[in-house]
Design a protein around this motif. Structure first.
Motif, PDB file in Angstrom:
ATOM      1  N   ASN A  99      18.079  11.167  -0.846  1.00 22.18           N
ATOM      2  CA  ASN A  99      17.686  12.491  -0.362  1.00 22.18           C
ATOM      3  C   ASN A  99      17.653  12.409   1.157  1.00 22.18           C
ATOM      4  OD1 ASN A  99      16.285  14.831   0.438  1.00 22.18           O
ATOM      5  ND2 ASN A  99      15.102  14.887  -1.479  1.00 22.18           N
ATOM      6  N   PHE A 100      18.817  12.686   1.791  1.00 18.78           N
ATOM      7  CA  PHE A 100      18.953  12.457   3.230  1.00 18.78           C
ATOM      8  C   PHE A 100      18.044  13.332   4.087  1.00 18.78           C
ATOM      9  CE2 PHE A 100      23.108  11.248   1.332  1.00 18.78           C
ATOM     10  CZ  PHE A 100      23.031   9.882   1.610  1.00 18.78           C
ATOM     11  N   PRO A 101      17.925  14.632   3.807  1.00 11.55           N
ATOM     12  CA  PRO A 101      17.011  15.445   4.624  1.00 11.55           C
ATOM     13  C   PRO A 101      15.565  14.944   4.566  1.00 11.55           C
ATOM     14  CG  PRO A 101      18.481  16.855   3.368  1.00 11.55           C
ATOM     15  CD  PRO A 101      18.662  15.468   2.839  1.00 11.55           C
TER      16      PRO A 101
ATOM     17  N   GLY B 271      11.138   6.237   3.608  1.00 10.62           N
ATOM     18  CA  GLY B 271      12.300   6.863   4.230  1.00 10.62           C
ATOM     19  C   GLY B 271      13.591   6.112   3.907  1.00 10.62           C
ATOM     20  N   ARG B 272      13.551   4.789   3.975  1.00 16.28           N
ATOM     21  CA  ARG B 272      14.726   3.967   3.634  1.00 16.28           C
ATOM     22  C   ARG B 272      15.091   4.142   2.159  1.00 16.28           C
ATOM     23  NH1 ARG B 272      14.906  -0.878   3.309  1.00 16.28           N
ATOM     24  NH2 ARG B 272      16.909  -1.431   4.222  1.00 16.28           N
ATOM     25  N   LEU B 273      14.061   4.215   1.317  1.00 19.16           N
ATOM     26  CA  LEU B 273      14.301   4.361  -0.116  1.00 19.16           C
ATOM     27  C   LEU B 273      15.025   5.679  -0.401  1.00 19.16           C
ATOM     28  CD1 LEU B 273      13.810   3.009  -2.854  1.00 19.16           C
ATOM     29  CD2 LEU B 273      11.572   4.108  -2.934  1.00 19.16           C
ATOM     30  N   TYR B 274      14.611   6.760   0.267  1.00 13.32           N
ATOM     31  CA  TYR B 274      15.281   8.049   0.084  1.00 13.32           C
ATOM     32  C   TYR B 274      16.653   8.070   0.761  1.00 13.32           C
ATOM     33  CZ  TYR B 274      11.288  10.430  -2.047  1.00 13.32           C
ATOM     34  OH  TYR B 274      10.291  10.834  -2.919  1.00 13.32           O
ATOM     35  N   TRP B 275      16.819   7.298   1.818  1.00  7.87           N
ATOM     36  CA  TRP B 275      18.104   7.287   2.527  1.00  7.87           C
ATOM     37  C   TRP B 275      19.180   6.573   1.710  1.00  7.87           C
ATOM     38  CZ3 TRP B 275      19.846   9.794   6.742  1.00  7.87           C
ATOM     39  CH2 TRP B 275      21.075   9.393   7.256  1.00  7.87           C
ATOM     40  N   PHE B 276      18.833   5.390   1.213  1.00 15.84           N
ATOM     41  CA  PHE B 276      19.823   4.583   0.489  1.00 15.84           C
ATOM     42  C   PHE B 276      19.819   4.848  -1.016  1.00 15.84           C
ATOM     43  CE2 PHE B 276      18.885   2.011   4.303  1.00 15.84           C
ATOM     44  CZ  PHE B 276      20.176   1.969   4.837  1.00 15.84           C
ATOM     45  N   GLY B 277      18.711   5.381  -1.532  1.00 17.39           N
ATOM     46  CA  GLY B 277      18.616   5.576  -2.967  1.00 17.39           C
ATOM     47  C   GLY B 277      18.376   4.247  -3.676  1.00 17.39           C
ATOM     48  N   ALA B 278      18.051   4.317  -4.934  1.00 12.16           N
ATOM     49  CA  ALA B 278      17.811   3.108  -5.733  1.00 12.16           C
ATOM     50  C   ALA B 278      17.898   3.493  -7.194  1.00 12.16           C
ATOM     51  CB  ALA B 278      16.431   2.527  -5.421  1.00 12.16           C
TER      52      ALA B 278
ATOM     53  N   TYR C  79       3.707   3.754  -4.822  1.00 13.16           N
ATOM     54  CA  TYR C  79       2.829   3.021  -3.902  1.00 13.16           C
ATOM     55  C   TYR C  79       3.080   3.458  -2.447  1.00 13.16           C
ATOM     56  CZ  TYR C  79       0.863  -0.360  -7.228  1.00 13.16           C
ATOM     57  OH  TYR C  79       0.158  -0.964  -8.246  1.00 13.16           O
ATOM     58  N   PHE C  80       4.350   3.579  -2.076  1.00 14.56           N
ATOM     59  CA  PHE C  80       4.675   3.979  -0.697  1.00 14.56           C
ATOM     60  C   PHE C  80       4.152   5.380  -0.396  1.00 14.56           C
ATOM     61  CE2 PHE C  80       8.629   1.080  -1.010  1.00 14.56           C
ATOM     62  CZ  PHE C  80       7.916   0.001  -0.502  1.00 14.56           C
ATOM     63  N   GLU C  81       4.307   6.287  -1.334  1.00  7.97           N
ATOM     64  CA  GLU C  81       3.843   7.664  -1.119  1.00  7.97           C
ATOM     65  C   GLU C  81       2.318   7.728  -0.972  1.00  7.97           C
ATOM     66  OE1 GLU C  81       5.545   9.760  -4.430  1.00  7.97           O
ATOM     67  OE2 GLU C  81       7.295  10.420  -3.253  1.00  7.97           O
ATOM     68  N   MET C  82       1.612   6.950  -1.795  1.00 10.77           N
ATOM     69  CA  MET C  82       0.148   6.928  -1.703  1.00 10.77           C
ATOM     70  C   MET C  82      -0.298   6.438  -0.325  1.00 10.77           C
ATOM     71  SD  MET C  82      -1.275   5.665  -5.434  1.00 10.77           S
ATOM     72  CE  MET C  82      -0.031   4.422  -5.782  1.00 10.77           C
ATOM     73  N   ALA C  83       0.356   5.388   0.164  1.00  9.20           N
ATOM     74  CA  ALA C  83      -0.022   4.822   1.458  1.00  9.20           C
ATOM     75  C   ALA C  83       0.416   5.721   2.619  1.00  9.20           C
ATOM     76  CB  ALA C  83       0.590   3.430   1.609  1.00  9.20           C
ATOM     77  N   TYR C  84       1.596   6.326   2.497  1.00  3.30           N
ATOM     78  CA  TYR C  84       2.109   7.196   3.568  1.00  3.30           C
ATOM     79  C   TYR C  84       1.246   8.440   3.722  1.00  3.30           C
ATOM     80  CZ  TYR C  84       5.315  10.353   6.045  1.00  3.30           C
ATOM     81  OH  TYR C  84       5.874  11.236   6.934  1.00  3.30           O
TER      82      TYR C  84
ATOM     83  N   HIS D  50       7.479  -4.677  -5.678  1.00  5.76           N
ATOM     84  CA  HIS D  50       8.162  -4.036  -6.812  1.00  5.76           C
ATOM     85  C   HIS D  50       9.545  -3.526  -6.429  1.00  5.76           C
ATOM     86  CE1 HIS D  50       5.131  -4.267  -9.921  1.00  5.76           C
ATOM     87  NE2 HIS D  50       4.200  -3.912  -9.055  1.00  5.76           N
ATOM     88  N   LEU D  51       9.760  -3.203  -5.175  1.00  5.30           N
ATOM     89  CA  LEU D  51      11.070  -2.739  -4.740  1.00  5.30           C
ATOM     90  C   LEU D  51      12.092  -3.877  -4.767  1.00  5.30           C
ATOM     91  CD1 LEU D  51      12.666  -0.313  -3.630  1.00  5.30           C
ATOM     92  CD2 LEU D  51      12.045  -1.066  -1.322  1.00  5.30           C
ATOM     93  N   SER D  52      11.655  -5.062  -4.345  1.00  8.66           N
ATOM     94  CA  SER D  52      12.576  -6.205  -4.306  1.00  8.66           C
ATOM     95  C   SER D  52      12.597  -6.982  -5.624  1.00  8.66           C
ATOM     96  CB  SER D  52      12.190  -7.144  -3.163  1.00  8.66           C
ATOM     97  OG  SER D  52      10.839  -7.548  -3.291  1.00  8.66           O
ATOM     98  N   GLY D  53      11.510  -6.913  -6.393  1.00  9.11           N
ATOM     99  CA  GLY D  53      11.459  -7.635  -7.656  1.00  9.11           C
ATOM    100  C   GLY D  53      11.503  -9.139  -7.485  1.00  9.11           C
TER     101      GLY D  53
END
Length: 253
Positions: A191-193, A178-185, A161-166, A144-147
């Motif tokens: 959210n860098f911190p 982490g990458r999703l929060y770093w780069f945003g979408a 999905y990532f949060e459930m698995a993490y 779903h992230l890449s479509g």
């Protein structure tokens, strides 16, 4: 003389009566025998049906046994890395109740490797719904992230999905989150911190890509991660150790 004739006539009548009685009894016995014969014949005809049922059950049991052997072989081939040989075996049983969650997940991976992302999504979702499998949740998040293919791009669903698995310890899901929060979408602000906390967590637990990303971030420096060469060296060292460990495990297997 008359008395003799009367006596003989009486005896003759009695004899005829007895004969008729005997004939009637014989007919009755014959009728009973015929009916008994029919009943016996009916019982004999029912026997092959019983044997047929036993044969059907035996055939069904044999078929299930063969199917289980086929799936065990498929799992063994997949585990040894021979996905192309396991794939057609899985296809034979893909929609049967014999397929365990682990086999369904292997099938989904095979579909993904052949570029059939829609079927990959279908079977990853089935496994996830079956037992909340974190690996399948991570794969669904990536899709779903890449479509890819006809799967709509949906960063919010991917994040879920990532949060459930993490939450249950899947390191790859943590890295993707982490990458999703770093780069945003789309619909998700950077959210860098939070990204740094998650990447640091999975990096310390051995995720090589997270270790490599952190090493590069501290080497180059960013507004959110100032240049820090000692920190960069630490992550490069951890990365090299993780790679060496993986290579050792692969060579031992």
């Amino acid at each position: 003389m008359l008395w003799i004739l009367l006596a003989w006539g009486s005896i003759n009548i009695q004899a005829q009566t007895l004969r008729k009685s005997s004939v009637n009894k014989r007919k009755a016995r014959t009728s009973i025998a015929k009916n008994h014969s029919k009943k016996s014949s009916h019982k004999k005809l029912s026997q092959p049906k019983l044997k047929s049922k036993v044969k059907t059950v035996a055939h069904s049991t044999l078929t299930i046994g063969i199917a289980k052997d086929g799936l065990l072989r498929a799992d063994s081939l997949f585990k040894s890395g021979q996905h192309n040989m396991a794939f057609p075996l899985y296809l034979d049983y893909k929609d049967t109740p014999l397929m365990k969650a682990s086999s369904l997940k292997n099938l989904a991976i095979c579909f993904k490797e052949t570029g059939d992302f829609l079927n990959a999504q279908k079977y990853f979702k089935r496994v996830y719904l079956y037992d909340s499998d974190p690996d399948s949740a991570t794969e669904l998040g990536k899709l779903h992230l890449s479509g890819v293919s006809e799967i709509p791009k949906n960063a919010l669903l991917a994040k879920d999905y990532f949060e459930m698995a993490y939450r249950v310890g899947n390191l790859e899901a943590g890295f993707q989150l982490g990458r999703l929060y770093w780069f945003g979408a789309n619909q998700i602000e950077a959210n860098f911190p939070k990204a740094l906390d998650i990447l640091t967590d999975v990096g310390q637990k051995g995720h090589t890509e997270a270790q490599w990303m952190l090493a590069n971030l501290y080497t180059k420096g960013t507004p959110n991660t100032p240049k820090n060469l000692p920190e960069a060296k630490k992550w490069y060292r951890l990365y090299n150790q993780s790679i060496s460990l993986k290579n050792t495990l692969i060579s031992n297997n």
